[in-house]
Design a protein around this motif. Structure first.
Motif, PDB file in Angstrom:
ATOM      1  N   SER A 291      -7.280   1.421   5.951  1.00 31.34           N
ATOM      2  CA  SER A 291      -7.049   1.292   4.514  1.00 31.34           C
ATOM      3  C   SER A 291      -8.279   0.772   3.789  1.00 31.34           C
ATOM      4  O   SER A 291      -8.450   1.015   2.590  1.00 31.34           O
TER       5      SER A 291
ATOM      6  N   TYR B 195      -5.937   4.826  -1.164  1.00 29.81           N
ATOM      7  CA  TYR B 195      -5.363   3.479  -1.119  1.00 29.81           C
ATOM      8  C   TYR B 195      -6.135   2.537  -2.042  1.00 29.81           C
ATOM      9  O   TYR B 195      -5.541   1.769  -2.809  1.00 29.81           O
ATOM     10  N   LEU B 196      -7.462   2.597  -1.983  1.00 26.36           N
ATOM     11  CA  LEU B 196      -8.285   1.708  -2.797  1.00 26.36           C
ATOM     12  C   LEU B 196      -8.122   2.004  -4.286  1.00 26.36           C
ATOM     13  O   LEU B 196      -8.061   1.084  -5.112  1.00 26.36           O
TER      14      LEU B 196
ATOM     15  N   SER C 280      -5.442   3.467  -5.798  1.00 20.70           N
ATOM     16  CA  SER C 280      -4.099   3.063  -6.224  1.00 20.70           C
ATOM     17  C   SER C 280      -3.989   1.543  -6.288  1.00 20.70           C
ATOM     18  O   SER C 280      -3.329   1.000  -7.182  1.00 20.70           O
ATOM     19  N   THR C 281      -4.671   0.862  -5.365  1.00 16.25           N
ATOM     20  CA  THR C 281      -4.665  -0.601  -5.389  1.00 16.25           C
ATOM     21  C   THR C 281      -5.348  -1.133  -6.640  1.00 16.25           C
ATOM     22  O   THR C 281      -4.868  -2.076  -7.282  1.00 16.25           O
ATOM     23  N   ARG C 282      -6.469  -0.502  -7.026  1.00 15.68           N
ATOM     24  CA  ARG C 282      -7.192  -0.944  -8.218  1.00 15.68           C
ATOM     25  C   ARG C 282      -6.373  -0.698  -9.485  1.00 15.68           C
ATOM     26  O   ARG C 282      -6.338  -1.553 -10.385  1.00 15.68           O
TER      27      ARG C 282
ATOM     28  N   PHE D 247      -3.119  -0.633  -9.629  1.00 15.14           N
ATOM     29  CA  PHE D 247      -2.064  -1.652  -9.553  1.00 15.14           C
ATOM     30  C   PHE D 247      -2.597  -3.004 -10.017  1.00 15.14           C
ATOM     31  O   PHE D 247      -1.920  -3.737 -10.757  1.00 15.14           O
ATOM     32  N   GLU D 248      -3.823  -3.339  -9.595  1.00 21.35           N
ATOM     33  CA  GLU D 248      -4.417  -4.629  -9.978  1.00 21.35           C
ATOM     34  C   GLU D 248      -4.622  -4.719 -11.494  1.00 21.35           C
ATOM     35  O   GLU D 248      -4.368  -5.780 -12.096  1.00 21.35           O
TER      36      GLU D 248
ATOM     37  N   ALA E 108      -9.212  -9.506  -6.444  1.00 26.92           N
ATOM     38  CA  ALA E 108      -8.089  -8.590  -6.271  1.00 26.92           C
ATOM     39  C   ALA E 108      -6.797  -9.395  -6.398  1.00 26.92           C
ATOM     40  O   ALA E 108      -6.818 -10.630  -6.420  1.00 26.92           O
TER      41      ALA E 108
ATOM     42  N   ARG F 287      -4.517  -4.331   7.068  1.00 24.95           N
ATOM     43  CA  ARG F 287      -4.285  -4.087   5.651  1.00 24.95           C
ATOM     44  C   ARG F 287      -3.574  -2.755   5.418  1.00 24.95           C
ATOM     45  O   ARG F 287      -3.981  -1.721   5.927  1.00 24.95           O
TER      46      ARG F 287
ATOM     47  N   VAL G  43      -0.189  -0.793   2.659  1.00 24.80           N
ATOM     48  CA  VAL G  43       0.742  -0.921   1.541  1.00 24.80           C
ATOM     49  C   VAL G  43       1.920  -1.802   1.944  1.00 24.80           C
ATOM     50  O   VAL G  43       2.373  -2.659   1.173  1.00 24.80           O
TER      51      VAL G  43
ATOM     52  N   ASP H 193       0.846  -5.420   2.051  1.00 27.48           N
ATOM     53  CA  ASP H 193       0.657  -5.884   0.671  1.00 27.48           C
ATOM     54  C   ASP H 193       2.004  -6.217   0.022  1.00 27.48           C
ATOM     55  O   ASP H 193       2.149  -7.246  -0.650  1.00 27.48           O
TER      56      ASP H 193
END
Length: 464
Positions: free
Chosen positions: A267, A273-274, A276-278, A280-281, A379, A442, A444, A447
């Motif tokens: 991940s 993933y990175l 979508s994570t950003r 989300f953040e 993050a 790491r 989803v 997390d």
């Protein structure tokens, strides 16, 4: 050659068992109440089976927040009753307040009482049964440890503290030519030649190898292990056992070729993933700042009365790839708190003001860090950022500490939700183990697990 194995549930299996039977007991209780009493709010029929599925999701999700599946709490009678009450109340409220997806609200209030009592007593009866039978010593996992003399007592104590049901009952001296003594008198010391004879007498679940010196794996020991493996015995390496039980990386027990044991999670290089994570953040940061604006007047008044000084403060922290940045927080300490130099904050630190203590317990002091997340310095999830002076100090005595900086630091993280606030180098080692576990695994799912545990931390006022 065979050894009779007693029933034993692994940690993950126990958690699955709790979740499955929580739902089954509740559904069965509602069915019985429906048959015996005039209860028609929750009828289980093929046409409305989705009501049952949604109720199960509510119970599992809300139960996770209120720590129903924390095995230490699940084995404690007082704590599990508290969790059952909170889970039942919240589940009933959530179910009643979502009538579009659940049955229409009942006209008779007694129906709500039946619904509440059925869920409460179903969970209570099942958990009492679990504590009395499934969490008892009869499900103890008996293990033989193969390790060098100087490590034996430390490894035995370490595994026992992690899971009381994971019991080292004997250790094997890998080199009979060397003297072998351990302080723990409840653990038997075996010679290699007596290993098979001992296993025939005792129920053994697995054999754990904890020797780092390959020279200690003699031909005789290798042949013995091969024989046991061929006869169906589970043989595992100590770092694997430690990691699976604690969900931490045992850096103190691996050598300098650490990266053989520590492949990075895919991940960390997964662009989807990175991305979508950003996204989300950014969403979470905007929501957090919006909530911060709403509660700002209350914090302003509290700071005016309880802190009597500047409301915000900034501090230099170490971020991704060792890059330093300024972190923003609401001030919780007295003026000139570090006039004598930088020191770890401690439990009941005299420098923390009364209002500052409230801010820390509720995690409200960290709301300004949503701005750091929006900027990209931090993050939502990751290792907590540390100050440069402490990073340098800890890195001198702790291998791999700088590995934390391969990710952005986080507002919350695996170490924060699993370990209480630490104020020493030893505490930093344990938190490092959790951080490295997160970097390694790491995902989803992990997390989401951290976010749910963070809610528990906030609801039970476990902030530092």
């Amino acid at each position: 050659m065979q050894s009779k194995k007693k029933i034993h549930f692994e940690v993950s299996e126990r958690k699955i068992l709790l979740r499955v039977f929580d739902v089954l007991f509740v559904v069965f209780a509602l069915y019985i109440v429906g048959e015996v009493f005039n209860f028609d709010y929750f009828n289980i029929t093929p046409s409305n089976f989705y009501w049952t599925i949604l109720l199960g999701i509510y119970i599992i999700f809300i139960g996770t927040i209120f720590e129903m599946y924390n095995l230490q709490i699940a084995s404690n009678q007082f704590q599990i009753i508290r969790s059952i009450v909170l889970t039942t109340v919240t589940t009933v409220l959530a179910y009643l307040l979502t009538p579009y997806f659940t049955p229409a609200l009942p006209n008779n209030r007694i129906q709500i009482l039946y619904f509440f009592l059925a869920i409460f007593f179903a969970l209570l009866i099942w958990r009492i049964f679990y504590q009395k039978f499934l969490a008892s010593q009869r499900f103890q996992k008996k293990v033989i440890l193969i390790c060098e003399n100087q490590q034996a007592d430390e490894l035995i104590a370490g595994l026992k503290s992690i899971d009381p049901h994971y019991s080292i009952i004997a250790v094997v001296n890998p080199n009979d030519a060397k003297e072998y003594k351990i302080a723990n008198k409840t653990v038997k010391v075996l010679k290699l030649e007596n290993l098979r004879k001992y296993i025939r007498k005792v129920s053994i679940s697995e054999i754990v190898i904890a020797t780092q010196n390959t020279d200690e794996i003699t031909v005789s020991l290798y042949n013995e292990l091969l024989f046991l493996l061929e006869n169906g015995f589970v043989i595992r390496e100590y770092t694997q056992v430690y990691e699976s039980l604690t969900q931490r990386i045992p850096v103190q027990f691996v050598s300098r070729d650490f990266y053989k044991y520590f492949p990075f999670s895919r991940s960390n290089q997964n662009k989807l993933y990175l991305l979508s994570t950003r996204i989300f953040e950014i969403i979470i940061a905007l929501l957090g700042l919006s909530v911060g604006i709403v509660i700002f007047p209350l914090i302003f008044i509290g700071n005016l009365c309880g802190n009597r000084g500047k409301m915000f403060y900034t501090q230099i922290r170490v971020g991704k790839n060792g890059k330093e940045f300024s972190i923003f927080k609401f001030r919780t300490m007295v003026k000139n708190a570090e006039s004598q130099g930088a020191v770890f904050a401690t439990t009941n630190d005299a420098r923390i003001t009364p209002f500052g203590k409230f801010l820390r317990k509720t995690r409200l002091d960290e709301f300004p860090q949503f701005y750091n997340i929006l900027k990209g310095d931090m993050a939502v999830i990751g290792p907590r950022p540390e100050r440069p002076v402490f990073v340098n100090k800890i890195a001198e005595v702790m291998p791999f500490y700088q590995t934390r900086h391969v990710l952005k630091p986080g507002l919350t993280g695996w170490a924060q939700v699993n370990y209480s606030y630490g104020d020493s180098i030893d505490d930093s080692l344990i938190k490092l183990q959790y951080d490295l576990y997160y970097i390694k695994h790491r995902s989803v799912f992990l997390d989401l697990n951290i976010l749910i545990k963070t809610l528990s931390t906030i609801l039970f006022f476990r902030g530092q």
